[in-house]
Design an enzyme around this catalytic site. Structure first.
Site, PDB file in Angstrom:
ATOM      1  N   THR A 107       0.846  -1.188   0.000  1.00 15.71           N
ATOM      2  CA  THR A 107       0.000   0.000   0.000  1.00 15.71           C
ATOM      3  C   THR A 107       0.887   1.245   0.000  1.00 15.71           C
ATOM      4  O   THR A 107       2.112   1.148  -0.128  1.00 15.71           O
ATOM      5  CB  THR A 107      -1.012  -0.057   1.177  1.00 15.71           C
TER       6      THR A 107
ATOM      7  N   LYS B 249       3.747   1.513  -3.754  1.00 15.79           N
ATOM      8  CA  LYS B 249       3.253   0.741  -4.905  1.00 15.79           C
ATOM      9  C   LYS B 249       4.155   0.841  -6.144  1.00 15.79           C
ATOM     10  O   LYS B 249       4.337  -0.142  -6.857  1.00 15.79           O
ATOM     11  CB  LYS B 249       1.826   1.175  -5.250  1.00 15.79           C
TER      12      LYS B 249
ATOM     13  N   ASN C  53       0.265  -3.844  -6.328  1.00 12.94           N
ATOM     14  CA  ASN C  53      -0.353  -3.952  -5.003  1.00 12.94           C
ATOM     15  C   ASN C  53      -0.306  -5.385  -4.456  1.00 12.94           C
ATOM     16  O   ASN C  53      -0.699  -5.615  -3.318  1.00 12.94           O
ATOM     17  CB  ASN C  53      -1.801  -3.427  -5.005  1.00 12.94           C
TER      18      ASN C  53
ATOM     19  N   GLY D 280     -11.137  12.587 -11.342  1.00 10.44           N
ATOM     20  CA  GLY D 280      -9.861  12.356 -10.659  1.00 10.44           C
ATOM     21  C   GLY D 280      -8.820  11.806 -11.620  1.00 10.44           C
ATOM     22  O   GLY D 280      -9.162  11.214 -12.660  1.00 10.44           O
ATOM     23  N   ALA D 281      -7.552  12.016 -11.269  1.00 12.92           N
ATOM     24  CA  ALA D 281      -6.467  11.547 -12.137  1.00 12.92           C
ATOM     25  C   ALA D 281      -5.261  11.089 -11.316  1.00 12.92           C
ATOM     26  O   ALA D 281      -4.120  11.206 -11.743  1.00 12.92           O
ATOM     27  CB  ALA D 281      -6.065  12.654 -13.114  1.00 12.92           C
TER      28      ALA D 281
ATOM     29  N   ASP E 283      -6.167  -3.831  -8.615  1.00 12.41           N
ATOM     30  CA  ASP E 283      -7.176  -2.793  -8.360  1.00 12.41           C
ATOM     31  C   ASP E 283      -8.220  -2.709  -9.483  1.00 12.41           C
ATOM     32  O   ASP E 283      -9.417  -2.576  -9.211  1.00 12.41           O
ATOM     33  CB  ASP E 283      -6.506  -1.423  -8.179  1.00 12.41           C
TER      34      ASP E 283
HETATM   35  N1  LIG Z   1     -12.168   1.356  -2.926  1.00 11.49           N
HETATM   36  C1  LIG Z   1     -10.913   1.050  -3.124  1.00 11.49           C
HETATM   37  O1  LIG Z   1     -10.532  -0.127  -3.151  1.00 11.49           O
HETATM   38  C2  LIG Z   1      -9.921   2.144  -3.368  1.00 11.49           C
HETATM   39  C3  LIG Z   1      -8.677   1.871  -3.986  1.00 11.49           C
HETATM   40  C4  LIG Z   1      -7.793   2.926  -4.214  1.00 11.49           C
HETATM   41  C5  LIG Z   1      -8.149   4.205  -3.817  1.00 11.49           C
HETATM   42  N2  LIG Z   1      -9.353   4.437  -3.215  1.00 11.49           N
HETATM   43  C6  LIG Z   1      -9.734   5.797  -2.808  1.00 11.49           C
HETATM   44  O2  LIG Z   1      -9.659   6.648  -3.958  1.00 11.49           O
HETATM   45  C7  LIG Z   1      -9.341   7.966  -3.553  1.00 11.49           C
HETATM   46  C8  LIG Z   1      -8.189   8.513  -4.394  1.00 11.49           C
HETATM   47  O3  LIG Z   1      -7.032   7.751  -4.165  1.00 11.49           O
HETATM   48  P1  LIG Z   1      -5.688   8.018  -5.027  1.00 11.49           P
HETATM   49  O4  LIG Z   1      -4.698   7.036  -4.557  1.00 11.49           O
HETATM   50  O5  LIG Z   1      -5.987   8.133  -6.475  1.00 11.49           O
HETATM   51  O6  LIG Z   1      -5.273   9.477  -4.480  1.00 11.49           O
HETATM   52  P2  LIG Z   1      -4.340  10.550  -5.204  1.00 11.49           P
HETATM   53  O7  LIG Z   1      -3.385   9.888  -6.137  1.00 11.49           O
HETATM   54  O8  LIG Z   1      -3.821  11.411  -4.108  1.00 11.49           O
HETATM   55  O9  LIG Z   1      -5.372  11.425  -6.090  1.00 11.49           O
HETATM   56  C9  LIG Z   1      -6.305  12.260  -5.470  1.00 11.49           C
HETATM   57  C10 LIG Z   1      -7.274  12.803  -6.532  1.00 11.49           C
HETATM   58  O10 LIG Z   1      -8.252  13.613  -5.847  1.00 11.49           O
HETATM   59  C11 LIG Z   1      -8.247  14.926  -6.420  1.00 11.49           C
HETATM   60  N3  LIG Z   1      -8.533  15.951  -5.404  1.00 11.49           N
HETATM   61  C12 LIG Z   1      -8.018  16.011  -4.142  1.00 11.49           C
HETATM   62  N4  LIG Z   1      -8.494  17.109  -3.502  1.00 11.49           N
HETATM   63  C13 LIG Z   1      -9.301  17.755  -4.405  1.00 11.49           C
HETATM   64  C14 LIG Z   1     -10.078  18.959  -4.345  1.00 11.49           C
HETATM   65  N5  LIG Z   1     -10.119  19.709  -3.231  1.00 11.49           N
HETATM   66  N6  LIG Z   1     -10.795  19.304  -5.436  1.00 11.49           N
HETATM   67  C15 LIG Z   1     -10.768  18.534  -6.561  1.00 11.49           C
HETATM   68  N7  LIG Z   1     -10.057  17.396  -6.684  1.00 11.49           N
HETATM   69  C16 LIG Z   1      -9.322  17.010  -5.602  1.00 11.49           C
HETATM   70  C17 LIG Z   1      -6.856  15.095  -6.972  1.00 11.49           C
HETATM   71  O11 LIG Z   1      -6.883  16.131  -7.939  1.00 11.49           O
HETATM   72  P3  LIG Z   1      -5.522  16.919  -8.320  1.00 11.49           P
HETATM   73  O12 LIG Z   1      -4.805  16.047  -9.321  1.00 11.49           O
HETATM   74  O13 LIG Z   1      -6.013  18.198  -8.899  1.00 11.49           O
HETATM   75  O14 LIG Z   1      -4.744  17.104  -7.039  1.00 11.49           O
HETATM   76  C18 LIG Z   1      -6.607  13.703  -7.563  1.00 11.49           C
HETATM   77  O15 LIG Z   1      -7.273  13.538  -8.796  1.00 11.49           O
HETATM   78  C19 LIG Z   1      -9.049   7.889  -2.055  1.00 11.49           C
HETATM   79  O16 LIG Z   1     -10.204   8.287  -1.344  1.00 11.49           O
HETATM   80  C20 LIG Z   1      -8.775   6.416  -1.817  1.00 11.49           C
HETATM   81  O17 LIG Z   1      -9.101   6.007  -0.497  1.00 11.49           O
HETATM   82  C21 LIG Z   1     -10.233   3.432  -2.985  1.00 11.49           C
END
Ligand SMILES: NC(=O)c1ccc[n+]([C@@H]2O[C@H](COP(=O)([O-])OP(=O)(O)OC[C@H]3O[C@@H](n4cnc5c(N)ncnc54)[C@H](OP(=O)(O)O)[C@@H]3O)[C@@H](O)[C@H]2O)c1
Length: 278
Positions: A62, A66, A87, A129-130, A103
């Site tokens: 995690t 990764k 992962n 999101g990206a 994932d």
């Molecule tokens: N269910 C599951 O199995 C699973 C698996 C993986 C992840 N997740 C969840 O998915 C989410 C994202 O994870 P990640 O690893 O992709 O995180 P990450 O790489 O940090 O990406 C975060 C994303 O959220 C956006 N964001 C953050 N704050 C924002 C704001 N105030 N306004 C608009 N956009 C915002 C970011 O946009 P910018 O690029 O503009 O910063 C980016 O696109 C988390 O909540 C995580 O727990 C769930």
């Protein structure tokens, strides 16, 4: 010797993986163990080189490890290479470290189970999101659907960079254009961290979504995000983030312990209860 696996992170305390894997070990009456290993980034490479010596046949990985785990592995499957991150790791009998990323498998398998109709319409799939999670979702969607894929991210350049990786089927739209694009979307997936406990809410107006659209949120804490509550109130089909978390664990468990485990309502309830307790 009993089979042992672990989840490696820094920090690792928050990881839900032990809850899932220990449940299955007990459920299937297997003599195995699943531990948490807090490993500093600077120590990851040597920890993985010594995985067997530490007593493990494999591991989940995690944040923030990764990408580094993928680099440390001797071989990687197509999903891990496409996502640039691993992962799930396992050792061959000869000690070779293999990497996978489950994932996308977890997301699509859960979507198929919870909303089998998601791929039947003509609408686009819109991803918000990206980040790392979006990359997995795009990889999964590219393989699972022929629908057009739209991606919107606050920082447009990150969305463009992902679209560059996955090719012309992925179209970038402005973050501010997300509401207008919903009318042509049959699937909406939130991969941002917005809506998580302690984070700002995701601001989006779902009024334009077609009535048969599916709304999926990767956020699972809380389980019922404001996005899902809004979608549910509009009669839309909702898919929460817990199912992906459960399904992504299946291939690793099978590798390490030799049984392909089932994702059941009982396991889901067990995991959900641990979320509520925190
Ligand atoms: N269910 C599951 O199995 C699973 C698996 C993986 C992840 N997740 C969840 O998915 C989410 C994202 O994870 P990640 O690893 O992709 O995180 P990450 O790489 O940090 O990406 C975060 C994303 O959220 C956006 N964001 C953050 N704050 C924002 C704001 N105030 N306004 C608009 N956009 C915002 C970011 O946009 P910018 O690029 O503009 O910063 C980016 O696109 C988390 O909540 C995580 O727990 C769930």
């Amino acid at each position: 010797m009993i089979a042992r696996a672990c989840v490696i992170g820094w920090p690792v305390e928050h990881s839900r993986s032990p809850v899932i894997h220990r449940y299955w070990l007990q459920q299937y009456g297997l003599e195995g163990a699943y531990e948490k290993e807090a490993v500093r980034p600077e120590d990851l490479k040597s920890f993985l080189q010594q995985l067997w010596t530490h007593g493990y046949i494999g591991a989940n990985v995690t944040l923030p490890h990764k990408e580094a785990a993928l680099l440390a592995a001797r071989s990687a499957d197509e999903a891990a290479v496409a996502m640039g991150a691993a992962n799930t790791l396992w050792l061959d009998p000869d000690g070779t470290l293999h990497a996978s990323n489950t994932d996308a498998y977890g997301f699509i398998t859960n979507l198929d189970a919870e909303a089998p109709q998601w791929n039947e319409g003509t609408g686009a799939a819109m991803v918000l999101g990206a980040g790392g999670a979006a990359r997995a979702i795009l990889y999964g969607l590219i393989k699972a659907t022929e629908a057009k894929i739209l991606i919107a991210n606050r920082t447009r350049a990150r969305a463009e960079s992902l679209a560059g990786v996955f090719g012309p089927r992925v179209e970038v739209i402005d973050w501010d254009a997300r509401n207008a694009a919903l009318a042509a979307s049959g699937l909406l997936v939130n991969t941002t961290s917005l809506g998580m406990t302690g984070q700002a809410p995701l601001e989006i107006d779902l009024a334009g979504l077609p009535k048969d659209a599916v709304v999926a949120d990767l956020v699972y804490n809380p389980l019922e995000t404001a996005l899902l509550a809004d979608a549910r109130a509009r009669g839309l089909k909702c898919v929460d983030g817990l199912g992906m978390l459960l399904h992504q664990a299946v291939p690793g468990f099978e590798r390490w312990f030799g049984v392909r485990p089932s994702v059941t309502p009982e396991l889901r309830a067990h995991l959900a209860a641990t979320l509520e307790a925190t």
